[in-house]
Design a protein around this motif. Structure first.
Motif, PDB file in Angstrom:
ATOM      1  N   LEU A  97       0.799  -1.228   0.000  1.00 14.10           N
ATOM      2  CA  LEU A  97       0.000   0.000   0.000  1.00 14.10           C
ATOM      3  C   LEU A  97       0.827   1.272   0.000  1.00 14.10           C
ATOM      4  N   HIS A  98       0.260   2.304  -0.642  1.00  9.19           N
ATOM      5  CA  HIS A  98       0.645   3.690  -0.452  1.00  9.19           C
ATOM      6  C   HIS A  98      -0.414   4.316   0.445  1.00  9.19           C
ATOM      7  N   ILE A  99       0.000   5.224   1.331  1.00  9.80           N
ATOM      8  CA  ILE A  99      -0.966   5.933   2.166  1.00  9.80           C
ATOM      9  C   ILE A  99      -0.768   7.433   1.975  1.00  9.80           C
ATOM     10  N   ILE A 100      -1.853   8.136   1.802  1.00  6.66           N
ATOM     11  CA  ILE A 100      -1.823   9.591   1.661  1.00  6.66           C
ATOM     12  C   ILE A 100      -2.805  10.162   2.667  1.00  6.66           C
ATOM     13  N   VAL A 101      -2.334  11.063   3.523  1.00 10.65           N
ATOM     14  CA  VAL A 101      -3.166  11.658   4.571  1.00 10.65           C
ATOM     15  C   VAL A 101      -3.360  13.133   4.266  1.00 10.65           C
ATOM     16  N   LEU A 102      -4.587  13.597   4.432  1.00  7.93           N
ATOM     17  CA  LEU A 102      -4.894  14.997   4.121  1.00  7.93           C
ATOM     18  C   LEU A 102      -5.871  15.544   5.149  1.00  7.93           C
ATOM     19  N   GLY A 103      -5.609  16.788   5.590  1.00 10.74           N
ATOM     20  CA  GLY A 103      -6.486  17.486   6.529  1.00 10.74           C
ATOM     21  C   GLY A 103      -6.130  18.957   6.553  1.00 10.74           C
ATOM     22  N   SER A 104      -6.991  19.761   7.133  1.00  9.60           N
ATOM     23  CA  SER A 104      -6.756  21.213   7.138  1.00  9.60           C
ATOM     24  C   SER A 104      -5.486  21.570   7.903  1.00  9.60           C
ATOM     25  N   GLY A 105      -5.240  20.880   9.028  1.00  7.68           N
ATOM     26  CA  GLY A 105      -4.027  21.151   9.784  1.00  7.68           C
ATOM     27  C   GLY A 105      -2.774  20.757   9.018  1.00  7.68           C
ATOM     28  N   ILE A 106      -2.870  19.691   8.239  1.00  7.06           N
ATOM     29  CA  ILE A 106      -1.733  19.237   7.432  1.00  7.06           C
ATOM     30  C   ILE A 106      -1.432  20.248   6.336  1.00  7.06           C
ATOM     31  N   VAL A 107      -2.488  20.781   5.720  1.00  8.31           N
ATOM     32  CA  VAL A 107      -2.292  21.800   4.682  1.00  8.31           C
ATOM     33  C   VAL A 107      -1.600  23.025   5.265  1.00  8.31           C
TER      34      VAL A 107
END
Length: 927
Positions: free
Chosen positions: A284-294
């Protein structure tokens, strides 16, 4: 020609006698004029220079506050107006969920490393194992307000009703494995299972896959056998026998907390760091995204500007040293103290920058990404005042005048001009600080403070340094070399020739044609400027946010775009009129062209009605699980349904997730539901135009059902409101800024015609910057808006100096150690005097600003590039207007128009009225 007396100035063109009262008024006014006040300040600084050094030292101490500097962005809502509808919608959303802060939604995308389908059993197993780890084991040290002690926080501790948001993935994986076992044992598919998409049926219950499975490809009708025969992977061949799903590109998990937004924010960063640093998998590849991450990534990227600031500062420093030394050599006052003067020139804006960040940190204002551009701007603009002072200082050298009087003369000449430009710049950004967009407020506030501090540092630090440096100048008295004399003669000749060229008719015709061409492209570019928030541009090229953003645009928003609808008033499902009205509204939402259909609408009411019509009553709260007695529908229900089985429905393992969709009121058993929400699903929303259309139409539908108090919430509504409001906010801010500039110029320049021409030139420069930014492939977004405000403020430096000097009726000259006033008899004299006073400092300021900001172009990030392009344009058009177009226009105006003075006109009116009154009094006495 020497200066006119006050009596001469008070003479009337109709041959009425000079009035002593008029002369007294003008004499009194001259004592309070800005130039005279600056002359007094110059003498005061020259007398007590050390006192001003102490003041500068006290001001510098504010820089110590930088140790509390907090770099933080709010990209999601920071550029949305505070009075926008999306903020009200977010308040409704927070109130419904019981949140004190903005809701934090974190998503994790899983993709197969081999590019294959994610619905293969081994890949589903690893996703499920990882989900269990993330839910129950991944933790962060919470450093929030709970007694000040770190606390280990896991997602299971804060997820509340959202803990089962991803349970569909587990149900789907378990069903896949069960059906594969049945197929391997030669058994047929389960009758109660239908593994299709977007809704899978498991044991008769529907499971919505569209929120977790994306990039799904189904078997084409009538070609399933061909597909099976062509498939070489044994696992996929087996899957093809039990499900029409052929390919799943990505699986998405959604993580949300209930009432623990600060903890959720820190857990989100722990998840992001885990995905970047600790996660390893062969599948697997994992990609995490959220407002704090941006925000985190954008802040990290903004820190990359530091090396480029060093390059820009070095370039600007070299330019300052070179021009200051060349200028001193030109005027025959070259000495080692000029190195100190050059250092002081650059030190003032540096201290203004550090003091600004220190003050903002002390008052606990955060620093955002756009504010990191401010130092480049201040370094470029902050040296302009010093350039004007150095130029005036060198021109008064070696005339036998005392240094105190010389300093007074310099400030009297330069002070009003730099005050006008500083005030207009500060006012420009102060107006911007009142815009209803928080991030732009921060940028404009910081820039306004820094510009004001640069001005004060110039007075309390640079001017004393200039005065003390004159001691070396007097000790190292030099006579101009032959080369310097020849250079003076050559530049004087160039000035004479240039003034004649500007006054020539042919040149005016050429300039007129050029201006019309310039205005055409400026207006054309402004008209085609679009309000557009292009995330592809804003995210830096090598930023890790690029991949998830591309997947969201291409995959997620293509398949799934939810809009949450809140019904904030109780709905009586027993009443036919109320229920029909609700279904009417629901049909409008589901009838929009991009809606995926009512089957994908997440609405408790439909499932509840199906539940009470299909399943027998069952008490999920009983100890032995024995079915409860049958409940009859109340007699007063017009629709055949009521809320009697709602508690039972919400206790069902399949439907218990609806608890988070409802707000119950236990005090009213007949209407236990005080408010609720449901979700409409749309697709094919890869463009912002589609998203804007969905939000606007959804709001329009909601506004027509006031009796239900309906509001919507959509994750991108903040960005939609940004784009919808940018043009209006930019236009209003620009008009307010232009009006304030005209007022400031009117107060200090005092000549109406000069004020009008200066304001018109500012408008022309601003129009050119906006238009050519549009033609330079830029859209109107928050960064461009800040740049436009900046360009309006900077354009004052190229127009106000020229307008102020052109309306002067005399110039100062040192003769035999005394200051005498020389009348400017003709427009040619005015033009030459203006060019000699401001041309060289304007060129210095323009080039130094460009040199400071240009290194940012090497970074190739969108926001820095916006400011680079803006500054290049404003300097280019500013110099063109200030040194060519504005002088060419002013030189052809009648001299008496340019010498009109509001205060002289007022004094003459006073004098004439006084004389008429005296004459009437005498006539009455004689009578």
């Amino acid at each position: 020609m020497e200066k006119q007396t006050d009596f001469q100035l008070c003479q009337n063109h109709d041959n009425w006698k000079p009035d002593p009262k008029c002369a007294k008024f003008l004499n009194l006014w001259s004592k309070f004029s800005l130039g005279h006040l600056f002359g007094i300040l110059g003498k005061f600084i020259g007398t007590y220079p050390l006192a001003f050094f102490i003041v500068a030292l006290v001001m510098t101490s504010t820089s110590l506050g930088m140790y509390k500097l907090k770099l933080q962005d709010r990209l999601r809502d920071g550029y949305t107006p505070t009075n926008s509808l999306s903020r009200y919608e977010s308040d409704v959303y927070r109130e419904f969920l019981g949140l004190t802060d903005d809701p934090i939604v974190t998503v994790a995308l899983f993709l197969a490393k081999d590019g294959g389908s994610m619905h293969r059993p081994e890949y589903l197993d690893e996703v499920i194992e990882l989900h269990k780890y993330l839910r129950s084991n991944l933790s962060c040290d919470y450093s929030g307000p709970e007694n000040g002690h770190p606390k280990v926080v896991k997602y299971a501790d804060i997820c509340g009703p959202f803990c089962d948001a991803n349970v569909v993935i587990e149900y789907f994986a378990e069903t896949i494995k069960d059906e594969l076992k049945r197929a391997n044992m030669g058994q047929s598919k389960s009758f109660s299972v239908n593994l299709t998409y977007p809704i899978t049926t498991v044991r008769g219950f529907p499971l919505h896959l569209e929120r977790n499975f994306f990039g799904v490809k189904m078997v084409e009708p009538n070609i399933s056998n061909v597909t099976d025969s062509l498939e070489t992977d044994e696992v996929l061949q087996q899957l093809n026998r039990i499900t029409p799903i052929r390919y799943v590109e990505a699986i998405m998990m959604i993580f949300r907390g209930e009432g623990h937004e600060q903890k959720m924010a820190q857990w989100e960063m722990a998840l992001y760091k885990f995905s970047q640093e600790n996660f390893t998998s062969d599948l697997l590849h994992i990609i995490v995204l959220g407002s704090g991450i941006v925000d985190y990534e954008m802040n990290r990227d903004s820190q990359k500007t530091v090396p480029y600031f060093a390059v820009g500062f070095s370039s600007m420093l070299g330019f300052v040293f070179a021009t200051v030394l060349i200028s001193s050599y030109y005027y025959g006052v070259f000495d080692y103290a000029k190195i100190i003067v050059a250092l002081a020139t650059t030190l003032c804006p540096i201290l203004a920058i550090t003091s600004t960040f220190g003050i903002l940190s002390i008052i606990r204002m955060r620093t955002n990404t756009i504010m990191m551009i401010m130092p480049f701007l201040i370094m470029g603009i902050g040296v302009n005042d010093a350039f004007l002072m150095i130029h005036a200082w060198h021109r008064t050298a070696k005339h036998g005048i005392k240094e105190v009087n010389r300093l007074s003369l310099v400030l009297e000449e330069v002070g009003p001009s730099i005050t006008i430009t500083t005030l207009t710049n500060v006012i420009t950004f102060s107006i911007g600080s009142f815009t209803p967009t928080p991030e732009i407020q921060l940028f404009c506030t910081a820039t306004a403070i820094a510009l004001g501090l640069a001005y004060f540092y110039c007075l309390v630090l640079f001017v004393p340094v200039l005065y003390l440096a004159s001691a070396y100048e007097n000790k190292c008295v030099q006579t101009s070399s032959k080369k310097a004399s020849k250079l003076k003669d050559a530049l004087s000749t160039c000035c004479q020739v240039y003034s004649k060229i500007i006054r020539h008719r042919f040149s005016n015709y050429v300039l007129l044609v050029g201006v019309f061409i310039y205005w055409y492209f400026s207006i054309f570019g402004t008209m085609i400027l679009k309000s557009k928030l292009d995330t592809e541009k804003i995210i830096p090229p090598n930023n890790p946010l690029r991949a998830p953003n591309e997947i969201f645009m291409r995959v997620v928003y293509q398949d799934y775009y939810p809009v949450t609808v809140f019904v904030n008033n109780p709905l009586d499902i027993r009443n036919k009129t109320s229920l029909d009205k609700f279904y009417e509204m629901l049909n409008e939402f589901e009838g929009m062209k991009l809606c995926r259909g009512k089957e994908l609408t997440i609405l408790w009411l439909r499932d509840y009605i199906e539940y009470i019509n299909t399943y027998e009553d069952f008490d999920y709260y009983s100890e032995n699980g024995v079915p409860a007695s049958s409940l009859e529908v109340t007699n007063n229900s017009e629709t055949g349904v009521d809320y009697k089985r709602l508690k039972e429905f919400l206790a069902s393992p399949i439907y218990k997730y609806y608890r988070s969709f409802m707000k119950l009121n236990d005090t009213n058993p007949d209407l236990p539901l005080s408010k609720f929400m449901f979700i409409i699903t749309y697709h094919n929303t890869t463009s912002w135009d589609d998203r804007i259309d969905i939000v606007q139409k959804s709001r329009d539908i909601a506004s027509r059902y006031l009796e239900m108090n309906v509001t919507i919430w959509e994750a991108n509504a903040m960005f939609v409101d940004q784009m919808l409001s940018l043009k209006t906010i930019t236009l209003l801010t620009c008009l307010m800024t232009l009006g304030c500039m005209a007022i400031v110029c009117a107060i200090f320049i005092q000549n109406p015609l000069a004020v009008v021409t200066a304001t018109s030139a500012i408008l022309s420069i601003g129009l050119g910057v906006i238009g050519f930014l549009s033609l330079w492939n830029l859209d109107l977004d928050p960064a461009t808006m800040c740049a436009v405000l900046m360009s309006i403020g900077m354009s004052v430096d190229f127009t106000a100096h020229v307008a102020y000097n052109f309306q002067l009726t005399e110039r100062s000259k040192i003769k035999d150690g005394k200051v005498v006033k020389i009348s400017l008899k003709s427009q040619q004299d005015k033009l030459i005097n203006t060019l000699q006073a401001v041309a060289w400092p304007m060129l210095q300021g323009g080039f130094s600003t460009v040199l400071t900001i240009v290194p940012l172009a090497l970074l190739q990030d969108y926001i820095p590039l916006v400011f680079v392009k803006t500054i290049v344009l404003v300097v280019t058009w500013g110099l063109l207007h200030g040194l060519v177009l504005l002088p060419a226009f002013l030189v052809f105006l009648p001299k008496k128009w340019l010498e009109m003075n509001c205060y002289r006109y007022l004094s003459r009116k006073i004098a004439k009225t006084s004389e008429n009154n005296n004459n009437e009094a005498k006539a009455s006495a004689n009578f």
